[in-house]
Design a protein around this motif. Structure first.
Motif, PDB file in Angstrom:
ATOM      1  N   GLU A   7       0.840  -1.195   0.000  1.00 51.54           N
ATOM      2  CA  GLU A   7       0.000   0.000   0.000  1.00 51.54           C
ATOM      3  C   GLU A   7       0.876   1.246   0.000  1.00 51.54           C
ATOM      4  OE1 GLU A   7      -3.306   2.226   2.807  1.00 51.54           O
ATOM      5  OE2 GLU A   7      -2.481   0.313   3.444  1.00 51.54           O
ATOM      6  N   VAL A   8       0.702   2.068  -1.013  1.00 53.64           N
ATOM      7  CA  VAL A   8       1.413   3.344  -1.067  1.00 53.64           C
ATOM      8  C   VAL A   8       0.801   4.248   0.000  1.00 53.64           C
ATOM      9  CG1 VAL A   8       1.941   5.378  -2.463  1.00 53.64           C
ATOM     10  CG2 VAL A   8       1.919   3.103  -3.530  1.00 53.64           C
ATOM     11  N   VAL A   9       1.634   4.716   0.919  1.00 55.14           N
ATOM     12  CA  VAL A   9       1.123   5.564   1.996  1.00 55.14           C
ATOM     13  C   VAL A   9       1.573   7.018   1.883  1.00 55.14           C
ATOM     14  CG1 VAL A   9       0.749   3.686   3.632  1.00 55.14           C
ATOM     15  CG2 VAL A   9       2.970   4.834   3.566  1.00 55.14           C
ATOM     16  N   ARG A  10       2.612   7.271   1.096  1.00 55.96           N
ATOM     17  CA  ARG A  10       3.068   8.654   0.931  1.00 55.96           C
ATOM     18  C   ARG A  10       3.880   8.755  -0.346  1.00 55.96           C
ATOM     19  NH1 ARG A  10       2.667  13.148   3.800  1.00 55.96           N
ATOM     20  NH2 ARG A  10       4.389  14.614   3.911  1.00 55.96           N
ATOM     21  N   VAL A  36      10.471  12.102 -10.854  1.00 52.78           N
ATOM     22  CA  VAL A  36      11.179  11.259  -9.878  1.00 52.78           C
ATOM     23  C   VAL A  36      10.392  11.340  -8.577  1.00 52.78           C
ATOM     24  CG1 VAL A  36      13.324  10.789  -8.637  1.00 52.78           C
ATOM     25  CG2 VAL A  36      13.411  11.766 -10.952  1.00 52.78           C
ATOM     26  N   ILE A  37       9.826  10.209  -8.168  1.00 47.60           N
ATOM     27  CA  ILE A  37       8.923  10.168  -7.019  1.00 47.60           C
ATOM     28  C   ILE A  37       9.454   9.194  -5.969  1.00 47.60           C
ATOM     29  CG2 ILE A  37       6.565   9.639  -6.260  1.00 47.60           C
ATOM     30  CD1 ILE A  37       6.688  12.010  -8.225  1.00 47.60           C
ATOM     31  N   ALA A  38       9.469   9.639  -4.716  1.00 56.48           N
ATOM     32  CA  ALA A  38       9.741   8.741  -3.595  1.00 56.48           C
ATOM     33  C   ALA A  38       8.402   8.226  -3.098  1.00 56.48           C
ATOM     34  CB  ALA A  38      10.473   9.477  -2.481  1.00 56.48           C
ATOM     35  N   ALA A  39       8.290   6.923  -2.955  1.00 51.20           N
ATOM     36  CA  ALA A  39       7.048   6.305  -2.494  1.00 51.20           C
ATOM     37  C   ALA A  39       7.325   5.496  -1.236  1.00 51.20           C
ATOM     38  CB  ALA A  39       6.467   5.397  -3.573  1.00 51.20           C
ATOM     39  N   ASN A  40       6.655   5.867  -0.138  1.00 54.14           N
ATOM     40  CA  ASN A  40       6.689   5.044   1.068  1.00 54.14           C
ATOM     41  C   ASN A  40       5.605   3.986   0.919  1.00 54.14           C
ATOM     42  OD1 ASN A  40       7.359   8.042   2.311  1.00 54.14           O
ATOM     43  ND2 ASN A  40       8.623   6.405   3.119  1.00 54.14           N
ATOM     44  N   PRO A  99       5.974 -11.000   9.633  1.00 59.01           N
ATOM     45  CA  PRO A  99       6.721  -9.754   9.512  1.00 59.01           C
ATOM     46  C   PRO A  99       6.101  -8.839   8.461  1.00 59.01           C
ATOM     47  CG  PRO A  99       8.009 -11.605   8.677  1.00 59.01           C
ATOM     48  CD  PRO A  99       6.747 -12.159   9.238  1.00 59.01           C
ATOM     49  N   ARG A 100       6.106  -7.570   8.786  1.00 54.65           N
ATOM     50  CA  ARG A 100       5.610  -6.548   7.870  1.00 54.65           C
ATOM     51  C   ARG A 100       6.814  -5.856   7.242  1.00 54.65           C
ATOM     52  NH1 ARG A 100       0.251  -5.482   8.717  1.00 54.65           N
ATOM     53  NH2 ARG A 100      -0.643  -6.699  10.395  1.00 54.65           N
ATOM     54  N   GLY A 101       6.541  -5.062   6.240  1.00 55.28           N
ATOM     55  CA  GLY A 101       7.615  -4.332   5.600  1.00 55.28           C
ATOM     56  C   GLY A 101       7.288  -2.858   5.489  1.00 55.28           C
ATOM     57  N   ALA A 102       8.331  -2.056   5.513  1.00 50.39           N
ATOM     58  CA  ALA A 102       8.227  -0.631   5.237  1.00 50.39           C
ATOM     59  C   ALA A 102       9.299  -0.341   4.193  1.00 50.39           C
ATOM     60  CB  ALA A 102       8.461   0.186   6.498  1.00 50.39           C
ATOM     61  N   ALA A 103       8.856  -0.028   2.995  1.00 51.86           N
ATOM     62  CA  ALA A 103       9.798   0.163   1.898  1.00 51.86           C
ATOM     63  C   ALA A 103       9.779   1.604   1.425  1.00 51.86           C
ATOM     64  CB  ALA A 103       9.441  -0.767   0.741  1.00 51.86           C
ATOM     65  N   LEU A 104      10.902   2.041   0.895  1.00 50.71           N
ATOM     66  CA  LEU A 104      11.001   3.313   0.205  1.00 50.71           C
ATOM     67  C   LEU A 104      11.461   3.007  -1.211  1.00 50.71           C
ATOM     68  CD1 LEU A 104      11.004   6.422   0.109  1.00 50.71           C
ATOM     69  CD2 LEU A 104      13.411   6.319   0.828  1.00 50.71           C
ATOM     70  N   TYR A 105      10.622   3.334  -2.174  1.00 48.30           N
ATOM     71  CA  TYR A 105      10.961   3.164  -3.585  1.00 48.30           C
ATOM     72  C   TYR A 105      11.179   4.545  -4.186  1.00 48.30           C
ATOM     73  CZ  TYR A 105       8.342  -1.288  -3.042  1.00 48.30           C
ATOM     74  OH  TYR A 105       7.849  -2.495  -2.625  1.00 48.30           O
ATOM     75  N   GLN A 162      14.806   0.648  -0.737  1.00 49.60           N
ATOM     76  CA  GLN A 162      15.173  -0.233   0.351  1.00 49.60           C
ATOM     77  C   GLN A 162      13.902  -0.772   0.988  1.00 49.60           C
ATOM     78  OE1 GLN A 162      18.344   0.939   2.830  1.00 49.60           O
ATOM     79  NE2 GLN A 162      17.748  -0.392   4.514  1.00 49.60           N
ATOM     80  N   ASN A 163      13.934  -2.052   1.314  1.00 50.29           N
ATOM     81  CA  ASN A 163      12.822  -2.723   1.976  1.00 50.29           C
ATOM     82  C   ASN A 163      13.287  -3.066   3.393  1.00 50.29           C
ATOM     83  OD1 ASN A 163      10.418  -4.015   2.434  1.00 50.29           O
ATOM     84  ND2 ASN A 163      10.914  -5.805   1.224  1.00 50.29           N
ATOM     85  N   ASN A 164      12.492  -2.696   4.366  1.00 55.46           N
ATOM     86  CA  ASN A 164      12.829  -2.964   5.763  1.00 55.46           C
ATOM     87  C   ASN A 164      11.752  -3.833   6.407  1.00 55.46           C
ATOM     88  OD1 ASN A 164      15.178  -1.104   6.110  1.00 55.46           O
ATOM     89  ND2 ASN A 164      13.635   0.379   5.477  1.00 55.46           N
ATOM     90  N   ALA A 165      12.168  -4.876   7.076  1.00 59.96           N
ATOM     91  CA  ALA A 165      11.223  -5.686   7.860  1.00 59.96           C
ATOM     92  C   ALA A 165      10.931  -4.933   9.149  1.00 59.96           C
ATOM     93  CB  ALA A 165      11.822  -7.054   8.171  1.00 59.96           C
ATOM     94  N   VAL A 166       9.667  -4.903   9.533  1.00 65.12           N
ATOM     95  CA  VAL A 166       9.260  -4.238  10.777  1.00 65.12           C
ATOM     96  C   VAL A 166       8.327  -5.160  11.550  1.00 65.12           C
ATOM     97  CG1 VAL A 166       9.541  -1.899   9.861  1.00 65.12           C
ATOM     98  CG2 VAL A 166       7.346  -3.029   9.655  1.00 65.12           C
TER      99      VAL A 166
END
Length: 144
Positions: free
Chosen positions: A82-85, A93-97, A113-119, A134-138
Motif C-alpha cells: 500500500e502506497v502511503v506517501r 522522480v517520485i519517492a514512495a513510502n 513480519p511486515r515491511g516498510a519500503a522506500l521506492y 530499500q525494503n525494511n522488515a518491521v
C-alpha cells in the motif's frame, strides 16, 4: 491504493496513479512468484536493498536473486503493498513510502513480519520504474 496515498507537495493525480501502478505490479509479481515480472518493475540500472540487507545493483541482479528466493524461503510468502506517501523529488522522480502487510495466497491478512519500503520511482523510456530503494522488515503493531 492511490486514493489513500498522502502526496507531499504537488504530485499530480496521473502521476499518483502511474507510480501506484508500479507498486501494484510489483506486488502482483511477488505474489505470483514471477521473478522476471518482478525484476521488470526495476530500471536496468537500479540500486535495491532487500529486507535481508542484500544490495542488488541491476535489474538482472534483482531477477537472479529473486528466482531461487521465490522457490525457496519466499515460496509461501504473500503480501499486500500500500502506497502511503508520495514525494516528488524532481520532475518525474517520485519517492514512495510503501507499507507491506503479510497475507495468505488469497490476499487475507495473516500474522508475520511486515515491511516498510522506500521506492524511488522515475520515468524511464519504458515507463515508470524503480531506480533505487530499500525494503525494511518491521514488527507488527501491538494489539490493543
Amino acid at each position: 491504493m492511490v486514493k489513500d496515498a498522502q502526496p507531499a507537495g504537488a504530485v499530480s493525480t496521473r502521476t499518483q496513479a502511474e507510480v501506484t501502478g508500479v507498486v501494484k505490479g510489483l506486488e502482483q509479481a511477488f505474489n505470483d512468484k514471477d521473478p522476471v515480472a518482478l525484476a521488470g518493475w526495476f530500471a536496468e540500472r537500479t540500486s535495491w536493498t532487500n529486507a535481508r540487507g542484500t544490495r542488488l545493483d541491476s535489474r538482472a541482479a534483482v531477477a537472479e536473486f529473486s528466482a531461487p528466493a521465490m522457490k525457496g524461503f519466499l515460496s509461501d510468502s504473500y503480501a499486500r503493498y500500500e502506497v502511503v506517501r508520495l514525494l516528488e523529488i524532481a520532475p518525474e522522480v517520485i519517492a514512495a513510502n510503501v507499507a507491506q502487510t503479510p497475507t495468505d495466497a488469497d490476499g487475507n491478512p495473516v500474522e508475520g513480519p511486515r515491511g516498510a519500503a522506500l521506492y524511488v520511482i522515475a520515468r524511464q523510456e519504458e515507463g515508470w520504474r524503480i531506480v533505487a530503494g530499500q525494503n525494511n522488515a518491521v514488527e507488527a503493531p501491538a494489539a490493543g
